[in-house]
Design a protein around this motif. Structure first.
Motif, short mmCIF file in Angstrom:
data_model
loop_
_atom_site.label_atom_id
_atom_site.label_comp_id
_atom_site.label_asym_id
_atom_site.label_seq_id
_atom_site.Cartn_x
_atom_site.Cartn_y
_atom_site.Cartn_z
N SER A 178 0.83 -1.20 0.00
CA SER A 178 0.00 0.00 0.00
C SER A 178 0.86 1.25 0.00
O SER A 178 1.89 1.30 0.68
N ASP A 179 0.44 2.27 -0.75
CA ASP A 179 1.08 3.57 -0.67
C ASP A 179 0.78 4.21 0.68
O ASP A 179 -0.31 4.05 1.23
N ILE A 180 1.76 4.94 1.21
CA ILE A 180 1.54 5.79 2.38
C ILE A 180 1.46 7.23 1.89
O ILE A 180 2.40 7.73 1.27
N GLY A 181 0.34 7.87 2.14
CA GLY A 181 0.17 9.25 1.72
C GLY A 181 0.84 10.23 2.66
O GLY A 181 1.35 9.86 3.73
N SER A 182 0.84 11.51 2.29
CA SER A 182 1.46 12.54 3.11
C SER A 182 0.76 12.71 4.45
O SER A 182 1.33 13.28 5.39
N ASP A 183 -0.49 12.20 4.56
CA ASP A 183 -1.24 12.24 5.81
C ASP A 183 -1.10 10.96 6.61
O ASP A 183 -1.78 10.77 7.62
N GLY A 184 -0.20 10.05 6.15
CA GLY A 184 0.02 8.79 6.84
C GLY A 184 -0.95 7.69 6.50
O GLY A 184 -0.75 6.54 6.87
#
Length: 406
Positions: A58-64
């Motif tokens: 899974s990608d981790i976004g800038s908001d975690g």
């Protein structure tokens, strides 16, 4: 009695984008989501299915928060220990490991007695590429893997009838056994392994040596690095006693800035084991604990996060300069979530704790706002995206958790 083997060198809301074309059920890569937004890193765990083991990345976004991207076939089989049919199928911490220096990921295949290694690029860390073919683990029912700091060596722990450890030289294009690194624990075990009592739990490689533990001792193998191209292990391990009151050693992490380990103990809570010779080891009881088995460390808060599968919570612990431990707070994961493996990732100066909530087939994401301050920010559904691409997922088999950040 629980035998925990470590390698220490010492000294929700799920938002879908438009789906990609669904691949055959047993395709080597299943595209769960075609979102291609900017990602700060990736999180990984494995399905551990006996019909075919997949890494869900899974990608981790800038908001975690997590966005599931791909399920990648390990070309091996999962397996479930003889532990009463519940969760924690490998009875371990570290079934999946990542090394940021080498951009490599490793996973165990308990059902086929192999280890799979993947390479990835920092620009797209969910795009996993299998390095060669899965390699024999050096025993039966592998449960845990760990990289050396530079990512050039990988060690595996086997918990079955043929149990012990084996290390490998790894790179982005090859994996090969290192001579004189296979060592037996000579445990009276079965394949699949039977436990938790009497089973192994974790292997951990730190800068200078290799350790193993059970209720009562740490067993330490030294690594001879005089020949950097072919490290070897000492023939026998030496024993270091566990602290008084410690009973069932499980997952561990090093204590920051110390020659010591923070070790989960499902019988009492946790142990701080001093390896410096200053006799500061101690066992700590945690009120209301039921099954504290896993642990992760946060650089930003400076605290240790012990995962309790029975009480469905995370116990946050501080360890001072004298190696004294104290409970800071308890954080609820959610009723009947069965939290297992954790990992901490730093995103834009903030740490996030990722916990595989296997019983509820979710990943719990917690924002660590400071010491004692934790906020649940996401419950990532696993079943939804897995079902969408025809990938079998069972709560009792899910295992592992590792993260990579750029």
């Amino acid at each position: 009695m629980k035998l925990s083997v470590q390698s220490v060198l010492l000294s929700l809301a799920l938002a879908y984008c438009s789906s990609a074309t669904i691949l055959p059920r047993w395709g080597k890569t299943l595209e769960m989501n075609s979102c291609k937004g900017e990602a700060s890193g990736a999180a990984y765990f494995m399905t551990n299915e006996p019909t075919g083991n997949y890494i869900i990345a899974s990608d981790i976004g800038s908001d975690g928060k997590l966005n599931p991207r791909r399920a990648v076939y390990t070309s091996g089989l999962g397996g479930h220990a003889n532990n009463g049919g519940g969760g924690d199928g490998t009875i371990s911490q570290g079934a999946v490991a990542v090394n940021a220096a080498s951009k490599l990921l490793a996973a165990v295949n308990p059902g086929s007695h192999t280890i799979s290694v993947f390479s990835f690029d920092s620009s797209n860390p969910t795009d996993l590429r299998l390095v060669g073919a899965p390699i024999a683990s050096g025993g039966e029912f592998p449960t845990s893997v760990s990289f050396s700091k530079d990512g050039k060596m990988l060690c595996a722990l086997n918990g079955g009838e043929v149990n012990g450890i084996r290390c490998f030289q790894v790179s982005s294009n090859s994996i090969s056994p290192l001579s004189s690194t296979q060592r037996s624990l000579n445990l009276n075990q079965t394949t699949p392994e039977t436990g938790p009592p009497g089973s192994v739990s974790q292997i951990f490689v730190a800068p200078d040596g290799m350790n193993a533990s059970d209720p009562g001792y740490l067993a330490v193998w030294d690594i001879d690095s005089s020949n950097s191209t072919s490290p070897t292990l000492s023939k026998d391990f030496r024993r270091i006693s566990a602290p008084s009151g410690g009973q069932n050693l499980f997952g561990l992490v090093p204590v920051k800035g110390q020659q010591a380990l923070a070790v989960a103990d499902p019988a009492v809570g946790y142990n701080i084991i001093d390896l410096s010779g200053q006799n500061r080891s101690a066992s700590y009881a945690v009120d209301g604990q039921m099954a504290i088995c896993w642990v992760a460390y946060s650089e930003k808060t400076g605290n240790y996060y012990f995962i309790d599968a029975g009480a469905d919570r995370v116990t946050e612990v501080a360890v001072d300069g004298s190696l004294k431990g104290s409970t800071v707070n308890n954080h609820a994961v959610g009723n009947n979530t069965g939290p297992l493996d954790p990992s901490v990732a730093t995103i834009d100066g903030t740490d996030y704790l990722y916990v595989l909530a296997a019983a509820s087939t979710e990943v719990s994401v917690m924002k660590l706002n400071g010491a004692g301050q934790t906020k649940n920010v996401q419950k990532l559904d696993i079943i939804g995206p897995a079902s969408f691409v025809g990938l079998p997922v069972n709560a009792t088999n899910l295992q592992g958790m590792a993260t990579y950040t750029k």
